[in-house]
Design a protein around this motif. Structure first.
Motif, PDB file in Angstrom:
ATOM      1  N   ASP A 107       0.818  -1.217   0.000  1.00 40.50           N
ATOM      2  CA  ASP A 107       0.000   0.000   0.000  1.00 40.50           C
ATOM      3  C   ASP A 107       0.848   1.262   0.000  1.00 40.50           C
ATOM      4  OD1 ASP A 107      -2.471  -1.232  -0.124  1.00 40.50           O
ATOM      5  OD2 ASP A 107      -2.703  -1.317   2.053  1.00 40.50           O
ATOM      6  N   SER A 108       1.978   1.215   0.655  1.00 37.91           N
ATOM      7  CA  SER A 108       2.819   2.411   0.761  1.00 37.91           C
ATOM      8  C   SER A 108       3.862   2.497  -0.356  1.00 37.91           C
ATOM      9  CB  SER A 108       3.513   2.439   2.120  1.00 37.91           C
ATOM     10  OG  SER A 108       4.351   1.298   2.245  1.00 37.91           O
ATOM     11  N   ALA A 109       3.836   1.551  -1.276  1.00 37.44           N
ATOM     12  CA  ALA A 109       4.832   1.532  -2.349  1.00 37.44           C
ATOM     13  C   ALA A 109       4.624   2.705  -3.303  1.00 37.44           C
ATOM     14  CB  ALA A 109       4.744   0.217  -3.126  1.00 37.44           C
ATOM     15  N   ALA A 110       5.705   3.314  -3.706  1.00 36.61           N
ATOM     16  CA  ALA A 110       5.679   4.387  -4.699  1.00 36.61           C
ATOM     17  C   ALA A 110       6.021   3.759  -6.051  1.00 36.61           C
ATOM     18  CB  ALA A 110       6.674   5.477  -4.333  1.00 36.61           C
ATOM     19  N   TRP A 111       4.990   3.419  -6.812  1.00 39.61           N
ATOM     20  CA  TRP A 111       5.169   2.731  -8.085  1.00 39.61           C
ATOM     21  C   TRP A 111       5.572   3.717  -9.176  1.00 39.61           C
ATOM     22  CZ3 TRP A 111       4.971  -2.462  -8.180  1.00 39.61           C
ATOM     23  CH2 TRP A 111       4.340  -3.103  -7.110  1.00 39.61           C
ATOM     24  N   ARG A 112       6.392   3.258 -10.104  1.00 34.97           N
ATOM     25  CA  ARG A 112       6.721   4.078 -11.275  1.00 34.97           C
ATOM     26  C   ARG A 112       6.736   3.183 -12.496  1.00 34.97           C
ATOM     27  NH1 ARG A 112      12.260   3.658 -12.463  1.00 34.97           N
ATOM     28  NH2 ARG A 112      13.397   2.714 -10.766  1.00 34.97           N
ATOM     29  N   ARG A 113       6.272   3.728 -13.590  1.00 28.90           N
ATOM     30  CA  ARG A 113       6.159   2.982 -14.840  1.00 28.90           C
ATOM     31  C   ARG A 113       7.515   2.903 -15.522  1.00 28.90           C
ATOM     32  NH1 ARG A 113       1.171   3.964 -18.637  1.00 28.90           N
ATOM     33  NH2 ARG A 113       0.300   3.109 -16.735  1.00 28.90           N
ATOM     34  N   SER A 114       7.743   1.818 -16.184  1.00 26.18           N
ATOM     35  CA  SER A 114       8.980   1.622 -16.918  1.00 26.18           C
ATOM     36  C   SER A 114       9.179   2.743 -17.936  1.00 26.18           C
ATOM     37  CB  SER A 114       8.941   0.281 -17.650  1.00 26.18           C
ATOM     38  OG  SER A 114       9.977   0.204 -18.596  1.00 26.18           O
ATOM     39  N   SER A 115      10.397   3.203 -18.082  1.00 31.84           N
ATOM     40  CA  SER A 115      10.695   4.242 -19.065  1.00 31.84           C
ATOM     41  C   SER A 115      10.560   3.710 -20.496  1.00 31.84           C
ATOM     42  CB  SER A 115      12.101   4.791 -18.845  1.00 31.84           C
ATOM     43  OG  SER A 115      13.046   3.754 -18.984  1.00 31.84           O
ATOM     44  N   TYR A 116      10.465   2.404 -20.656  1.00 32.16           N
ATOM     45  CA  TYR A 116      10.291   1.803 -21.976  1.00 32.16           C
ATOM     46  C   TYR A 116       8.825   1.643 -22.354  1.00 32.16           C
ATOM     47  CZ  TYR A 116      15.239   0.853 -21.931  1.00 32.16           C
ATOM     48  OH  TYR A 116      16.588   1.003 -21.903  1.00 32.16           O
ATOM     49  N   SER A 117       7.908   2.036 -21.462  1.00 30.51           N
ATOM     50  CA  SER A 117       6.482   1.914 -21.741  1.00 30.51           C
ATOM     51  C   SER A 117       6.054   2.990 -22.726  1.00 30.51           C
ATOM     52  CB  SER A 117       5.669   2.064 -20.457  1.00 30.51           C
ATOM     53  OG  SER A 117       5.999   1.048 -19.552  1.00 30.51           O
ATOM     54  N   ASN A 118       5.043   2.679 -23.523  1.00 32.22           N
ATOM     55  CA  ASN A 118       4.576   3.671 -24.485  1.00 32.22           C
ATOM     56  C   ASN A 118       3.367   4.427 -23.936  1.00 32.22           C
ATOM     57  OD1 ASN A 118       2.262   2.103 -24.907  1.00 32.22           O
ATOM     58  ND2 ASN A 118       3.177   1.018 -26.615  1.00 32.22           N
ATOM     59  N   SER A 119       2.965   5.476 -24.596  1.00 34.46           N
ATOM     60  CA  SER A 119       1.865   6.316 -24.129  1.00 34.46           C
ATOM     61  C   SER A 119       0.497   5.717 -24.405  1.00 34.46           C
ATOM     62  CB  SER A 119       1.952   7.702 -24.765  1.00 34.46           C
ATOM     63  OG  SER A 119       1.868   7.587 -26.171  1.00 34.46           O
ATOM     64  N   GLN A 120       0.427   4.635 -25.178  1.00 34.76           N
ATOM     65  CA  GLN A 120      -0.861   4.001 -25.466  1.00 34.76           C
ATOM     66  C   GLN A 120      -1.271   3.018 -24.377  1.00 34.76           C
ATOM     67  OE1 GLN A 120       1.409   4.380 -28.065  1.00 34.76           O
ATOM     68  NE2 GLN A 120       0.212   5.990 -29.019  1.00 34.76           N
ATOM     69  N   ALA A 121      -0.539   2.967 -23.297  1.00 34.38           N
ATOM     70  CA  ALA A 121      -0.815   2.066 -22.165  1.00 34.38           C
ATOM     71  C   ALA A 121      -0.869   0.617 -22.622  1.00 34.38           C
ATOM     72  CB  ALA A 121      -2.095   2.474 -21.454  1.00 34.38           C
ATOM     73  N   GLY A 122       0.054   0.263 -23.468  1.00 33.05           N
ATOM     74  CA  GLY A 122       0.129  -1.108 -23.965  1.00 33.05           C
ATOM     75  C   GLY A 122       0.673  -2.042 -22.900  1.00 33.05           C
ATOM     76  N   GLU A 123       1.707  -2.752 -23.249  1.00 33.42           N
ATOM     77  CA  GLU A 123       2.299  -3.704 -22.320  1.00 33.42           C
ATOM     78  C   GLU A 123       3.320  -2.981 -21.449  1.00 33.42           C
ATOM     79  OE1 GLU A 123       3.666  -7.067 -24.507  1.00 33.42           O
ATOM     80  OE2 GLU A 123       1.789  -7.204 -25.600  1.00 33.42           O
ATOM     81  N   CYS A 124       2.905  -2.625 -20.245  1.00 38.91           N
ATOM     82  CA  CYS A 124       3.738  -1.828 -19.357  1.00 38.91           C
ATOM     83  C   CYS A 124       3.922  -2.530 -18.016  1.00 38.91           C
ATOM     84  CB  CYS A 124       3.110  -0.465 -19.095  1.00 38.91           C
ATOM     85  SG  CYS A 124       2.707   0.445 -20.579  1.00 38.91           S
ATOM     86  N   VAL A 125       5.057  -2.303 -17.425  1.00 38.36           N
ATOM     87  CA  VAL A 125       5.293  -2.779 -16.076  1.00 38.36           C
ATOM     88  C   VAL A 125       5.613  -1.594 -15.189  1.00 38.36           C
ATOM     89  CG1 VAL A 125       6.073  -5.068 -16.764  1.00 38.36           C
ATOM     90  CG2 VAL A 125       7.733  -3.247 -16.479  1.00 38.36           C
ATOM     91  N   GLU A 126       5.325  -1.770 -13.910  1.00 38.89           N
ATOM     92  CA  GLU A 126       5.662  -0.774 -12.908  1.00 38.89           C
ATOM     93  C   GLU A 126       6.527  -1.450 -11.859  1.00 38.89           C
ATOM     94  OE1 GLU A 126       1.844   2.184 -12.920  1.00 38.89           O
ATOM     95  OE2 GLU A 126       1.689   0.385 -11.703  1.00 38.89           O
ATOM     96  N   VAL A 127       7.424  -0.693 -11.304  1.00 34.31           N
ATOM     97  CA  VAL A 127       8.321  -1.195 -10.271  1.00 34.31           C
ATOM     98  C   VAL A 127       8.264  -0.228  -9.097  1.00 34.31           C
ATOM     99  CG1 VAL A 127      10.348  -0.004 -11.213  1.00 34.31           C
ATOM    100  CG2 VAL A 127      10.654  -2.071  -9.857  1.00 34.31           C
ATOM    101  N   ALA A 128       8.470  -0.740  -7.910  1.00 35.43           N
ATOM    102  CA  ALA A 128       8.467   0.108  -6.717  1.00 35.43           C
ATOM    103  C   ALA A 128       9.737  -0.139  -5.935  1.00 35.43           C
ATOM    104  CB  ALA A 128       7.249  -0.186  -5.852  1.00 35.43           C
ATOM    105  N   HIS A 129      10.200   0.888  -5.267  1.00 28.82           N
ATOM    106  CA  HIS A 129      11.345   0.746  -4.373  1.00 28.82           C
ATOM    107  C   HIS A 129      10.806   0.665  -2.956  1.00 28.82           C
ATOM    108  CE1 HIS A 129      15.222   1.130  -2.544  1.00 28.82           C
ATOM    109  NE2 HIS A 129      14.728   2.082  -1.790  1.00 28.82           N
ATOM    110  N   LEU A 130      11.097  -0.412  -2.290  1.00 27.77           N
ATOM    111  CA  LEU A 130      10.720  -0.594  -0.895  1.00 27.77           C
ATOM    112  C   LEU A 130      11.979  -0.920  -0.112  1.00 27.77           C
ATOM    113  CD1 LEU A 130       7.594  -2.912  -1.227  1.00 27.77           C
ATOM    114  CD2 LEU A 130       7.604  -0.477  -0.716  1.00 27.77           C
ATOM    115  N   PRO A 131      12.089  -0.362   1.079  1.00 22.95           N
ATOM    116  CA  PRO A 131      13.232  -0.773   1.894  1.00 22.95           C
ATOM    117  C   PRO A 131      13.071  -2.250   2.260  1.00 22.95           C
ATOM    118  CG  PRO A 131      11.837   0.802   3.067  1.00 22.95           C
ATOM    119  CD  PRO A 131      11.249   0.592   1.718  1.00 22.95           C
ATOM    120  N   GLY A 132      14.109  -2.989   2.143  1.00 28.52           N
ATOM    121  CA  GLY A 132      14.015  -4.401   2.485  1.00 28.52           C
ATOM    122  C   GLY A 132      14.670  -5.285   1.454  1.00 28.52           C
TER     123      GLY A 132
END
Length: 65
Positions: free
Chosen positions: A10-35
């Motif tokens: 819930d507290s994760a700050a997600w960010r979309r891959s810089s390789y994702s396109n603007s059409q919201a196609g096949e995208c992944v998001e990654v979050a940095h969590l301590p641990g």
């Protein structure tokens, strides 16, 4: 509370891959969590499951790009 393998996402700050396109196609998001894990999810399904990668494995993957 959204959890994956006992990690609170819930507290994760997600960010979309810089390789994702603007059409919201096949995208992944990654979050940095301590641990010990890096969560990765499908941006089209933010309430779905997240894959958890051990931090050293994720770091090795990023360095190899």
């Amino acid at each position: 509370m959204k959890r994956s393998k006992g990690i609170d996402l819930d507290s994760a700050a997600w960010r979309r891959s810089s390789y994702s396109n603007s059409q919201a196609g096949e995208c992944v998001e990654v979050a940095h969590l301590p641990g010990a894990a890096v969560p990765v999810r499908d941006s089209k399904n933010p309430d779905g499951p997240a894959l958890l990668f051990p931090t050293p494995a994720w770091d090795a993957f990023i360095r190899s790009l």
